[in-house]
Design an enzyme around this catalytic site. Structure first.
Site, short mmCIF file in Angstrom:
data_model
loop_
_atom_site.label_atom_id
_atom_site.label_comp_id
_atom_site.label_asym_id
_atom_site.label_seq_id
_atom_site.Cartn_x
_atom_site.Cartn_y
_atom_site.Cartn_z
N THR A 2 39.23 45.13 44.59
CA THR A 2 38.06 44.04 45.08
C THR A 2 36.74 45.07 45.63
O THR A 2 37.15 46.01 46.18
CB THR A 2 38.42 43.51 46.41
OG1 THR A 2 39.62 42.74 46.01
CG2 THR A 2 37.35 42.34 46.73
N THR A 32 41.23 45.35 50.90
CA THR A 32 41.43 45.34 49.48
C THR A 32 42.82 45.40 49.17
O THR A 32 43.67 45.63 49.97
CB THR A 32 40.79 46.42 48.57
OG1 THR A 32 41.35 47.73 49.19
CG2 THR A 32 39.28 46.34 48.93
N ARG A 73 45.91 31.34 41.05
CA ARG A 73 46.05 31.99 42.14
C ARG A 73 44.82 32.24 42.81
O ARG A 73 43.77 32.96 42.31
CB ARG A 73 46.63 33.05 41.75
CG ARG A 73 47.18 34.20 42.96
CD ARG A 73 46.39 35.30 42.80
NE ARG A 73 46.66 36.08 43.81
CZ ARG A 73 45.90 37.18 44.14
NH1 ARG A 73 44.78 37.52 43.77
NH2 ARG A 73 46.44 38.06 45.17
N1 ASP Z 1 42.99 41.92 47.50
C1 ASP Z 1 42.69 41.03 45.98
C2 ASP Z 1 43.45 40.18 45.62
O1 ASP Z 1 44.66 39.88 46.32
C3 ASP Z 1 42.94 42.14 44.97
C4 ASP Z 1 42.59 43.70 45.35
O2 ASP Z 1 41.72 44.01 46.12
O3 ASP Z 1 43.16 44.54 44.77
O4 ASP Z 1 43.09 39.27 44.84
#
Ligand code: ASP
Length: 305
Positions: A165, A216, A193
């Site tokens: 993210t 993230t 989701r």
């Molecule tokens: N945290 C984000 C999610 O769960 C994905 C990520 O940051 O890797 O969608």
């Protein structure tokens, strides 16, 4: 003034720094920078360069939080839209709601003048199908997409490279402390989701009196622990930034069952301190930092929890 963002922020970080130097409103400046990240196909986890859900459809999540007022704008599982952080900002500015999802979010985008974007890169489409195909029996393949998707969920839990993210935090004595996020979420996720990136308190939280945090990686963990809110609330209760992050890491560590992976925590306090901590994520985790004493932004290494 302090600006922290994760490594994916490179296409827009300097633009935001320039706008902040020129006195811009921090949320507007961060959303401008994030729009450049969202439009950059080389960033393989956000916007145009991101990965689709199990049906091959891009569904993006984003949010902004104004730490002066604790107002939030968020969008989740939005199809056909690239500047989703900007859309989240519009939700905050124009609606009495905090969050819109799916077709409702897309409808609001059209009403607000956003174009309908073709968000799936040819390369993402190719990789999506190649990976999914490996998991399917000939019968499932023949019936796809009219086949139950849950048995194919193995595709989403691996590998690490299909997540991330872009998370941004700005802190300024006069202009306050604010947070913004944007992501295409987990690749090959089940349709509909939502991750933590649009969820206030999980993927981000900001309160100008104390600080802000954004996460993230494994949203399924930060949503269960309210990680970002835990950090800011701990600072309200008198914890130092370091102790507040440690408390949140301990809470993540104590989770049992369910999907468990890694989380990277980005956090700032109201005294000009910042901390980026990697809890169990593979590989090298880096982040962008700019403080007004710095001539140029710096890419730094996160600390390990
Ligand atoms: N945290 C984000 C999610 O769960 C994905 C990520 O940051 O890797 O969608």
């Amino acid at each position: 003034m302090l600006l922290v963002a994760n490594a994916e922020a490179w296409p827009g970080f300097k633009t935001t720094v320039e706008q902040l130097k020129a006195g811009a409103d921090p949320l507007t400046a961060m959303v401008e920078g994030i729009s450049l990240v969202e439009r950059e196909p080389k960033v393989r986890s956000v916007g145009f360069g991101g990965w689709p859900n199990m049906l091959g459809v891009m569904e993006c999540d984003a949010a902004v939080m104004d730490g002066n007022t604790r107002e939030v704008g968020a969008v989740g599982a939005v199809p056909n839209t690239i500047p989703v952080a900007k859309l989240a900002h519009e939700v905050m500015k124009k609606l009495p709601h905090v969050m819109l999802t799916g077709e409702g979010a897309r409808r609001f985008a059209t009403e607000t003048g956003f174009s309908v974007d073709d968000v799936l890169l040819e390369d993402s489409k190719r990789v999506w199908w190649e990976r999914l195909e490996k998991e399917m029996t000939p019968e499932q393949k023949a019936a796809f997409p009219n086949t139950p998707l849950a048995p194919l969920l193995k595709t989403i839990t691996d590998p690490e490279r299909v997540r991330d993210t872009t998370v941004w935090l700005a802190a300024d004595r006069e202009r306050g402390i604010h947070a913004a996020t944007s992501t295409s979420g987990w690749a090959w996720k089940y349709p509909g989701r939502l991750g933590d990136s649009p969820i206030p308190g999980a993927g981000y939280y900001a309160d100008s009196r104390y600080g802000a945090a954004a996460c993230t990686h494994t949203g399924e963990m930060t949503m269960r622990s309210a990680t970002a809110r835990t950090i800011v609330l701990a600072m309200k209760l008198g914890y130092s930034l370091t102790d507040a992050v440690k408390l949140a890491v301990d809470e993540l560590d104590e989770l049992a069952g369910g999907f468990l992976g890694g989380v990277v925590i980005h956090a700032v306090d109201a005294h000009g301190n910042h901390q980026v901590t990697n809890f169990r994520c593979q590989g090298e985790i880096r982040y962008w930092l700019w403080e007004d004493s710095m001539p140029e932004p710096e890419l730094r290494d996160a600390t390990n929890a």
